[in-house]
Design a protein around this motif. Structure first.
Motif, PDB file in Angstrom:
ATOM      1  N   THR A  63       0.848  -1.184   0.000  1.00 55.23           N
ATOM      2  CA  THR A  63       0.000   0.000   0.000  1.00 55.23           C
ATOM      3  C   THR A  63       0.887   1.239   0.000  1.00 55.23           C
ATOM      4  N   ARG A  64       0.282   2.361  -0.268  1.00 54.69           N
ATOM      5  CA  ARG A  64       1.011   3.626  -0.224  1.00 54.69           C
ATOM      6  C   ARG A  64       1.530   3.854   1.196  1.00 54.69           C
ATOM      7  N   TYR A  65       2.783   4.290   1.289  1.00 59.25           N
ATOM      8  CA  TYR A  65       3.394   4.516   2.590  1.00 59.25           C
ATOM      9  C   TYR A  65       2.884   5.813   3.226  1.00 59.25           C
ATOM     10  N   ARG A  66       2.969   6.895   2.510  1.00 57.89           N
ATOM     11  CA  ARG A  66       2.494   8.205   2.985  1.00 57.89           C
ATOM     12  C   ARG A  66       1.956   8.998   1.800  1.00 57.89           C
ATOM     13  N   GLU A  67       1.182  10.008   2.086  1.00 61.19           N
ATOM     14  CA  GLU A  67       0.537  10.803   1.040  1.00 61.19           C
ATOM     15  C   GLU A  67       1.454  11.820   0.365  1.00 61.19           C
ATOM     16  N   ARG A  68       2.479  12.291   1.037  1.00 63.77           N
ATOM     17  CA  ARG A  68       3.329  13.336   0.466  1.00 63.77           C
ATOM     18  C   ARG A  68       4.062  12.844  -0.774  1.00 63.77           C
ATOM     19  N   VAL A  69       4.243  13.744  -1.731  1.00 64.42           N
ATOM     20  CA  VAL A  69       4.863  13.408  -3.009  1.00 64.42           C
ATOM     21  C   VAL A  69       6.250  12.799  -2.826  1.00 64.42           C
ATOM     22  N   ALA A  70       6.986  13.252  -1.848  1.00 64.88           N
ATOM     23  CA  ALA A  70       8.338  12.725  -1.625  1.00 64.88           C
ATOM     24  C   ALA A  70       8.332  11.225  -1.342  1.00 64.88           C
ATOM     25  N   TYR A  71       7.203  10.692  -0.908  1.00 65.51           N
ATOM     26  CA  TYR A  71       7.094   9.259  -0.609  1.00 65.51           C
ATOM     27  C   TYR A  71       6.478   8.462  -1.762  1.00 65.51           C
ATOM     28  N   GLN A  72       6.347   9.059  -2.934  1.00 64.96           N
ATOM     29  CA  GLN A  72       5.615   8.407  -4.022  1.00 64.96           C
ATOM     30  C   GLN A  72       6.173   7.050  -4.435  1.00 64.96           C
ATOM     31  N   TRP A  73       7.433   6.793  -4.192  1.00 66.11           N
ATOM     32  CA  TRP A  73       8.024   5.521  -4.584  1.00 66.11           C
ATOM     33  C   TRP A  73       8.170   4.564  -3.408  1.00 66.11           C
ATOM     34  N   CYS A  74       7.688   4.958  -2.251  1.00 66.74           N
ATOM     35  CA  CYS A  74       7.764   4.108  -1.054  1.00 66.74           C
ATOM     36  C   CYS A  74       6.485   3.283  -0.928  1.00 66.74           C
ATOM     37  N   THR A  75       6.638   2.067  -0.507  1.00 65.59           N
ATOM     38  CA  THR A  75       5.498   1.177  -0.330  1.00 65.59           C
ATOM     39  C   THR A  75       5.585   0.500   1.025  1.00 65.59           C
ATOM     40  N   GLU A  76       4.469   0.428   1.703  1.00 64.73           N
ATOM     41  CA  GLU A  76       4.388  -0.339   2.938  1.00 64.73           C
ATOM     42  C   GLU A  76       3.904  -1.734   2.565  1.00 64.73           C
ATOM     43  N   SER A  77       4.613  -2.752   2.983  1.00 65.38           N
ATOM     44  CA  SER A  77       4.181  -4.114   2.667  1.00 65.38           C
ATOM     45  C   SER A  77       3.692  -4.809   3.933  1.00 65.38           C
ATOM     46  N   SER A  78       2.713  -5.670   3.752  1.00 69.46           N
ATOM     47  CA  SER A  78       2.133  -6.432   4.858  1.00 69.46           C
ATOM     48  C   SER A  78       2.028  -7.889   4.447  1.00 69.46           C
ATOM     49  N   ILE A  79       2.309  -8.773   5.397  1.00 67.48           N
ATOM     50  CA  ILE A  79       2.198 -10.208   5.162  1.00 67.48           C
ATOM     51  C   ILE A  79       1.402 -10.811   6.314  1.00 67.48           C
ATOM     52  N   TYR A  80       0.421 -11.612   5.977  1.00 71.38           N
ATOM     53  CA  TYR A  80      -0.389 -12.322   6.968  1.00 71.38           C
ATOM     54  C   TYR A  80      -0.288 -13.814   6.677  1.00 71.38           C
ATOM     55  N   MET A  81       0.095 -14.584   7.677  1.00 72.05           N
ATOM     56  CA  MET A  81       0.308 -16.023   7.508  1.00 72.05           C
ATOM     57  C   MET A  81      -0.608 -16.823   8.428  1.00 72.05           C
ATOM     58  N   HIS A  82      -1.080 -17.943   7.927  1.00 75.45           N
ATOM     59  CA  HIS A  82      -1.807 -18.895   8.757  1.00 75.45           C
ATOM     60  C   HIS A  82      -0.796 -19.541   9.694  1.00 75.45           C
ATOM     61  N   ASP A  83      -1.183 -19.765  10.942  1.00 80.87           N
ATOM     62  CA  ASP A  83      -0.272 -20.333  11.939  1.00 80.87           C
ATOM     63  C   ASP A  83       0.380 -21.635  11.483  1.00 80.87           C
ATOM     64  N   ASP A  84      -0.360 -22.470  10.756  1.00 83.44           N
ATOM     65  CA  ASP A  84       0.161 -23.772  10.329  1.00 83.44           C
ATOM     66  C   ASP A  84       1.289 -23.666   9.308  1.00 83.44           C
ATOM     67  N   PHE A  85       1.459 -22.500   8.684  1.00 79.39           N
ATOM     68  CA  PHE A  85       2.433 -22.366   7.609  1.00 79.39           C
ATOM     69  C   PHE A  85       3.542 -21.351   7.886  1.00 79.39           C
ATOM     70  N   GLN A  86       3.565 -20.751   9.044  1.00 78.35           N
ATOM     71  CA  GLN A  86       4.517 -19.671   9.284  1.00 78.35           C
ATOM     72  C   GLN A  86       5.970 -20.080   9.108  1.00 78.35           C
ATOM     73  N   ARG A  87       6.324 -21.275   9.422  1.00 79.27           N
ATOM     74  CA  ARG A  87       7.720 -21.702   9.289  1.00 79.27           C
ATOM     75  C   ARG A  87       8.039 -22.310   7.924  1.00 79.27           C
ATOM     76  N   LEU A  88       7.012 -22.533   7.125  1.00 76.15           N
ATOM     77  CA  LEU A  88       7.222 -23.180   5.831  1.00 76.15           C
ATOM     78  C   LEU A  88       7.381 -22.205   4.674  1.00 76.15           C
ATOM     79  N   VAL A  89       6.835 -21.017   4.813  1.00 78.41           N
ATOM     80  CA  VAL A  89       6.809 -20.069   3.697  1.00 78.41           C
ATOM     81  C   VAL A  89       7.774 -18.925   3.972  1.00 78.41           C
TER      82      VAL A  89
END
Length: 96
Positions: free
Chosen positions: A58-84
């Motif tokens: 997703t967009r990191y911040r609204e200011r133009v200076a951050y236009q190339w920055c991205t915030e990344s998020s990862i959500y894992m199922h408990d059964d697979f956290q060590r496998l992926v």
């Protein structure tokens, strides 16, 4: 993507660090995905017929200076956290 939304929302809601002040419905979550997909991909990892997790940017911040920055998020199922790990960026992960 529609067949995954319930699973993705469930993974999201079963974490303790979403910073949500109100629990999003599946419909709200689907709309969020649709909005984010305009600019960034969602990666869904399926292993052994189950959703192991997902990642998105997703967009990191609204200011133009951050236009190339991205915030990344990862959500894992408990059964697979060590496998992926690097599998998120190679098949069998799916890109929406």
């Amino acid at each position: 993507m529609p067949r995954y939304i319930g699973h993705l929302c469930s993974l999201y809601l079963n974490t303790s660090f979403t910073f949500e002040t109100a629990v999003p419905s599946v419909e709200d979550f689907a709309e969020r995905i649709k909005t984010y997909l305009i600019n960034w991909p969602w990666l869904v990892c399926e292993m052994d017929g189950k959703i192991a997790g997902y990642a998105y940017g997703t967009r990191y911040r609204e200011r133009v200076a951050y236009q190339w920055c991205t915030e990344s998020s990862i959500y894992m199922h408990d059964d697979f956290q060590r496998l992926v790990s690097e599998d998120y960026y190679t098949p069998p992960c799916l890109k929406f």
